[in-house]
Design a protein around this motif. Structure first.
Motif, PDB file in Angstrom:
ATOM      1  N   LEU A 121       0.775  -1.341  -0.084  1.00 49.20           N
ATOM      2  CA  LEU A 121       0.136   0.219   0.094  1.00 49.20           C
ATOM      3  C   LEU A 121       0.646   1.303   0.258  1.00 49.20           C
ATOM      4  N   SER A 122       0.806   2.335  -1.203  1.00 52.54           N
ATOM      5  CA  SER A 122       1.787   3.034  -1.567  1.00 52.54           C
ATOM      6  C   SER A 122       1.431   3.747   0.286  1.00 52.54           C
ATOM      7  N   TRP A 123       0.725   4.665   1.287  1.00 53.52           N
ATOM      8  CA  TRP A 123       0.799   4.790   2.596  1.00 53.52           C
ATOM      9  C   TRP A 123       1.372   4.435   3.530  1.00 53.52           C
ATOM     10  N   ALA A 124       1.676   3.322   3.252  1.00 51.73           N
ATOM     11  CA  ALA A 124       3.073   2.331   3.963  1.00 51.73           C
ATOM     12  C   ALA A 124       3.856   2.396   3.958  1.00 51.73           C
ATOM     13  N   THR A 125       3.827   2.117   2.364  1.00 50.96           N
ATOM     14  CA  THR A 125       5.377   2.589   1.944  1.00 50.96           C
ATOM     15  C   THR A 125       6.067   3.683   1.251  1.00 50.96           C
ATOM     16  N   HIS A 126       4.771   4.568   1.531  1.00 49.69           N
ATOM     17  CA  HIS A 126       5.652   5.829   0.618  1.00 49.69           C
ATOM     18  C   HIS A 126       6.337   6.086  -0.659  1.00 49.69           C
ATOM     19  N   TYR A 127       5.648   4.879  -1.535  1.00 49.93           N
ATOM     20  CA  TYR A 127       6.033   5.073  -2.622  1.00 49.93           C
ATOM     21  C   TYR A 127       4.693   4.493  -3.747  1.00 49.93           C
ATOM     22  N   VAL A 128       4.821   5.771  -4.025  1.00 46.36           N
ATOM     23  CA  VAL A 128       3.269   6.369  -5.330  1.00 46.36           C
ATOM     24  C   VAL A 128       3.548   5.021  -6.391  1.00 46.36           C
ATOM     25  N   GLY A 129       4.205   4.402  -6.664  1.00 48.42           N
ATOM     26  CA  GLY A 129       3.871   2.915  -7.893  1.00 48.42           C
ATOM     27  C   GLY A 129       2.785   2.020  -6.763  1.00 48.42           C
ATOM     28  N   ASP A 130       2.912   1.866  -5.019  1.00 47.84           N
ATOM     29  CA  ASP A 130       2.459   0.855  -5.246  1.00 47.84           C
ATOM     30  C   ASP A 130       0.638   1.408  -5.007  1.00 47.84           C
ATOM     31  N   LEU A 131       0.313   0.487  -4.613  1.00 51.35           N
ATOM     32  CA  LEU A 131      -1.654   0.835  -4.648  1.00 51.35           C
ATOM     33  C   LEU A 131      -2.317   1.518  -4.082  1.00 51.35           C
ATOM     34  N   ARG A 132      -3.101   2.958  -4.665  1.00 47.93           N
ATOM     35  CA  ARG A 132      -2.990   4.164  -4.346  1.00 47.93           C
ATOM     36  C   ARG A 132      -4.659   3.472  -3.756  1.00 47.93           C
ATOM     37  N   ALA A 133      -5.115   3.974  -2.709  1.00 47.65           N
ATOM     38  CA  ALA A 133      -6.640   4.511  -2.127  1.00 47.65           C
ATOM     39  C   ALA A 133      -7.732   4.316  -3.368  1.00 47.65           C
ATOM     40  N   ILE A 134      -7.566   4.663  -4.258  1.00 50.48           N
ATOM     41  CA  ILE A 134      -8.226   4.751  -5.131  1.00 50.48           C
ATOM     42  C   ILE A 134      -8.896   3.240  -6.222  1.00 50.48           C
ATOM     43  N   ASN A 135      -8.032   2.528  -5.798  1.00 48.17           N
ATOM     44  CA  ASN A 135      -8.175   1.072  -6.251  1.00 48.17           C
ATOM     45  C   ASN A 135      -8.484   0.370  -5.608  1.00 48.17           C
ATOM     46  N   ASN A 136      -8.375   0.428  -4.540  1.00 41.74           N
ATOM     47  CA  ASN A 136      -8.371  -0.792  -3.111  1.00 41.74           C
ATOM     48  C   ASN A 136      -9.879  -0.841  -3.049  1.00 41.74           C
TER      49      ASN A 136
ATOM     50  N   SER B 179      14.998   2.427 -12.435  1.00 38.23           N
ATOM     51  CA  SER B 179      16.545   2.283 -11.257  1.00 38.23           C
ATOM     52  C   SER B 179      16.900   2.317 -10.408  1.00 38.23           C
ATOM     53  N   VAL B 180      17.123   3.758 -11.364  1.00 41.05           N
ATOM     54  CA  VAL B 180      18.177   4.611  -9.531  1.00 41.05           C
ATOM     55  C   VAL B 180      17.574   5.139  -8.487  1.00 41.05           C
ATOM     56  N   ASP B 181      15.881   4.837  -8.365  1.00 42.77           N
ATOM     57  CA  ASP B 181      15.311   5.180  -7.200  1.00 42.77           C
ATOM     58  C   ASP B 181      13.866   3.801  -7.402  1.00 42.77           C
ATOM     59  N   TYR B 182      14.164   2.910  -7.645  1.00 49.98           N
ATOM     60  CA  TYR B 182      13.061   2.015  -7.709  1.00 49.98           C
ATOM     61  C   TYR B 182      12.545   1.778  -6.148  1.00 49.98           C
ATOM     62  N   ARG B 183      11.395   2.171  -6.339  1.00 52.48           N
ATOM     63  CA  ARG B 183      11.120   1.304  -4.424  1.00 52.48           C
ATOM     64  C   ARG B 183      11.469   2.255  -3.961  1.00 52.48           C
ATOM     65  N   LYS B 184      11.963   3.841  -3.868  1.00 53.70           N
ATOM     66  CA  LYS B 184      12.191   4.465  -2.615  1.00 53.70           C
ATOM     67  C   LYS B 184      11.783   5.931  -3.652  1.00 53.70           C
ATOM     68  N   SER B 185      11.788   6.952  -4.506  1.00 53.49           N
ATOM     69  CA  SER B 185      11.665   8.300  -4.436  1.00 53.49           C
ATOM     70  C   SER B 185      10.219   8.022  -6.050  1.00 53.49           C
TER      71      SER B 185
ATOM     72  N   GLY C  32       7.277   0.296   5.188  1.00 51.12           N
ATOM     73  CA  GLY C  32       7.659  -1.325   5.323  1.00 51.12           C
ATOM     74  C   GLY C  32       5.736  -1.531   5.112  1.00 51.12           C
ATOM     75  N   PRO C  33       6.066  -2.662   4.278  1.00 49.12           N
ATOM     76  CA  PRO C  33       4.295  -3.102   4.240  1.00 49.12           C
ATOM     77  C   PRO C  33       4.459  -4.245   5.054  1.00 49.12           C
ATOM     78  N   ASP C  34       5.658  -4.482   6.777  1.00 52.18           N
ATOM     79  CA  ASP C  34       5.512  -5.230   8.278  1.00 52.18           C
ATOM     80  C   ASP C  34       5.569  -4.364   8.909  1.00 52.18           C
ATOM     81  N   LYS C  35       4.980  -3.282   8.616  1.00 49.39           N
ATOM     82  CA  LYS C  35       4.677  -2.001   9.478  1.00 49.39           C
ATOM     83  C   LYS C  35       3.397  -1.018  10.635  1.00 49.39           C
ATOM     84  N   ASP C  36       3.151  -0.955  11.163  1.00 51.32           N
ATOM     85  CA  ASP C  36       1.957   0.048  11.212  1.00 51.32           C
ATOM     86  C   ASP C  36       2.541   1.275  11.261  1.00 51.32           C
ATOM     87  N   VAL C  37       2.138   1.906  10.144  1.00 53.78           N
ATOM     88  CA  VAL C  37       2.555   3.200  10.088  1.00 53.78           C
ATOM     89  C   VAL C  37       1.942   4.078  10.535  1.00 53.78           C
TER      90      VAL C  37
END
Length: 684
Positions: free
Chosen positions: A256-271, A393-399, A510-515
């Motif tokens: 979930l993007s709100w858990a990973t802070h990564y815009v490419g992960d699942l966004r709330a509009i589609n969940n 690839s320079v910042d995959y899943r980071k920025s 992270g997916p295992d963390k309670d943000v």
């Protein structure tokens, strides 16, 4: 070979023959007699290609953009299939600062034309993809960018030449067999090849790129979706209300993007599927490696999921193949499916690039992305740069480098690198007295969009001048190239430097963390280093780190270990202007690093410093001693009267035409020493 003969050879149906012979043909051709030459060739007129074209045009460079479609943004004319973008279009922020507003405008490209802001093209928070197509068309037309439409580049190869900028030219062959030559190749073709997984029964799977988008075609059906990204959930969202149920299968957990802070992960509009799954409303998510599975079709046209090793036991008909439920009657996917849809994302199209370019040579992202350096230049071919989504690839899943609001800034960084490398134009910078260092940093962390969106990837750099009396400020430099800063920018860094970066807390997401954990926010300046949300971090180095230090930096660190480091405490409003909470700790950190006083003073205080100290604060050196003397102050006028000084003895509140110098060019000497009085020093 003459151009006419070459055209006949390369024209249909001789195109395949051309690809085989072209390296030999062009190796003996001199640049003057070869195909038309350009300094820069840009592949693709999507957002990244148009953004680079804008910078090249503003710099007056020789370039052309090659686009296979008749208009820009051809990807958005078809994708996303359900036409809803996940890039936000926040039109109101309550502020008039254009740079700040770009932080929350994820669709606009950078230009000097205020009409070319995306907020003029859609009022929707998540806009329609057709609005992006219209926007990109206007961007190219209004700015007069040089785009060759309906030109498909079918093959790219190298022609070695010692006279070339990079030791070779890039030769591009279009669909008509015409050759184009350029010194620098900028690839902005995005990701366009659907990712596929090879397993038995794959021929029964429908692809995201071709499956129907009409919900009526799924009425009363059982649907299995392979994948767990936004395209998979977007597809599920479209048919959620008409199917019997939807099962979603992937080897990885949902992110979930709100858990990973990564815009490419699942966004709330589609969940929406997550709600129906967690509330036990028939839909569900499962994890399994797709390569271990197989799909078989029964005599009724239904699809069953089984294990691949069951099919390897011998030749069997679809009705006799063993299914997992034969051994386990609680098998999760024991139901039959009417449709199986693949939504596994996209890969880069390597097919048009000759092996001599060595664009892909293994590595973690060798299938999905071309291999590039932190400067976005290919690891295999000097002068070949990858821009936009394909550079992620320079910042995959980071920025945010895989998305418009991120790569518009990385494209600008590449352009600045090219300007210095090939045109001796130094990286843009501004020079300021060191007394303005605090205010310069505060302004940037509160306004800058590139710094904010490309956190941990692009950072500002303040280069100290001799004796730390002044500094040069460079914006949005790739931090992983810090060791090469001098050769890339043309600026000197021998006196020390500060790097201004934006970072999340290292253990926050992270997916295992309670943000949403209790006490997740840090509010005390003493605990600023424990800040979880995005916040500024300032690194101080006495000299440039080495390439080895950058490469082997501590795990999860954006930069090598510095001489000193300072975290500005996170702020709920992302407004780092609090005098006590933000600015004062920052100023004290800078003062400790520089061993100087960065405070601002009234003229009276500078005057007293001059009488009682050998070394004045930089603010007083820059103002009081180098300009007109003292600003007018009633306290000083009163003291002058009390001590019986002549009316014109000192330049108090009066501009000196000799610039504050004495009669023979000597320093202006105030009158008899005054006794310092307490409480007369005031900070601005």
């Amino acid at each position: 070979m003459g151009l006419l003969a070459a055209t006949l050879l390369w024209g249909p149906p001789g195109l395949l023959l051309t690809f085989a012979l072209h390296p030999a043909l062009c190796s003996s051709a001199a640049p003057t007699s070869g195909p038309p030459h350009r300094d820069y060739c840009v592949l693709g007129a999507g957002p990244a290609g148009l953004q680079m074209a804008y910078f090249l045009q503003r710099a007056g460079r020789d370039y052309a953009v090659f686009e296979r479609a008749p208009r820009p943004g051809s990807f958005f004319s078809r994708y996303p299939r359900h036409r809803k973008l996940i890039s936000i279009n926040k039109r109101h922020t309550g502020k008039a600062n254009a740079e700040f507003n770009l932080r929350h405008d994820w669709n606009s490209l950078l230009s000097h034309d205020p009409r070319l802001l995306f907020r003029h093209y859609s009022s929707a928070y998540f806009p329609d993809a057709s609005d992006m197509v219209r926007y990109l068309g206007d961007f190219a037309d209004r700015l007069g960018l040089h785009v060759l439409y309906n030109t498909t580049i079918a093959h790219v190869t190298l022609n070695k030449d010692r006279q070339a900028w990079n030791g070779h030219y890039f030769i591009l062959i279009d669909q008509m067999g015409h050759a184009h030559q350029c010194s620098v190749l900028l690839v902005a073709t995005g990701l366009s090849v659907p990712n596929q997984v090879d397993f038995p029964g794959y021929e029964h799977v429908e692809g995201y790129e071709s499956v129907s988008v009409d919900p009526k075609d799924f009425e009363g059906q059982n649907v299995l979706i392979l994948g767990r990204g936004n395209s998979a959930f977007e597809t599920a969202e479209n048919i959620l209300g008409v199917t019997n149920f939807i099962h979603m299968l992937s080897r990885s957990r949902v992110r979930l993007s709100w858990a990973t802070h990564y815009v490419g992960d699942l966004r709330a509009i589609n969940n929406g599927l997550l709600d129906t799954y967690q509330l036990k409303s028939l839909d569900g998510l499962l994890e399994s490696d797709l390569t271990d599975l197989a799909i078989v079709k029964d005599h009724e046209g239904k699809f069953h999921v089984t294990l691949k090793f069951f099919l390897e036991e011998g030749n069997q008909t679809a009705d006799t193949i063993t299914l997992p439920q034969d051994d386990n009657d609680n098998f999760a996917m024991r139901v039959a499916y009417d449709r199986v849809i693949r939504c596994l994302g996209w890969n880069f199209d390597f097919s048009i690039f000759n092996k001599s370019l060595r664009l892909s040579s293994g590595g973690e992202f060798s299938k999905k992305y071309p291999l590039i350096k932190a400067s976005y230049e290919s690891k295999g071919s000097r002068g070949l740069f990858v821009l936009g989504t394909a550079s992620h690839s320079v910042d995959y899943r980071k920025s945010a480098g895989g998305f418009i609001h991120g790569f518009r800034y990385t494209v600008r960084a590449v352009h600045r690198l090219l300007e210095h490398r090939h045109h001796s134009v130094a990286w843009p910078s501004t020079e300021h007295p060191v007394s303005q260092l605090t205010s310069s940093i505060v302004r940037r962390v509160n306004e800058a969009s590139g710094l904010y969106q490309m956190f941990g990837v692009l950072a500002d750099v303040a280069l100290l001048k001799e004796n730390a009396t002044a500094f040069e400020y460079l914006e949005e430099f790739p931090v992983q190239m810090l060791a090469q800063l001098e050769s890339i920018t043309g600026r000197r860094a021998g006196r020390g430097l500060f790097v201004i970066n934006m970072e999340y807390g290292r253990d926050f997401s992270g997916p295992d963390k309670d943000v949403f954990f209790y006490d997740r926010s840090v509010g005390h300046t003493g605990d600023a280093w424990q800040s979880n949300f995005l916040h500024p971090v300032i690194y101080y180095y006495k000299g440039l780190p080495t390439e080895q230090e950058v490469r082997f930096r501590p795990a999860n660190w954006a930069l090598p270990r510095p001489t000193a480091i300072h975290h500005i405490v996170e702020d709920f409003l992302t407004d780092w202007t609090a005098p006590v909470g933000h600015i004062l700790p920052l100023r004290r950190f800078l003062e400790n690093c520089l061993d100087t006083d960065l405070r601002s003073f009234y003229a009276e205080s500078c005057f007293l410093f001059a009488l009682t100290h050998q070394k004045l604060p930089p603010f007083c050196q820059e103002g009081y001693l180098r300009t007109q003397g003292l600003m007018g102050a009633e306290n000083l006028r009163r003291r002058r009267v009390e001590r019986g000084l002549p009316r014109g003895h000192a330049s108090v509140g009066r501009h000196r035409e000799d610039g504050g110098q004495g009669p023979k060019g000597g320093p202006l000497v105030p009158g008899p020493p005054l006794q310092p009085l307490g409480g007369n020093k005031e900070e601005l």
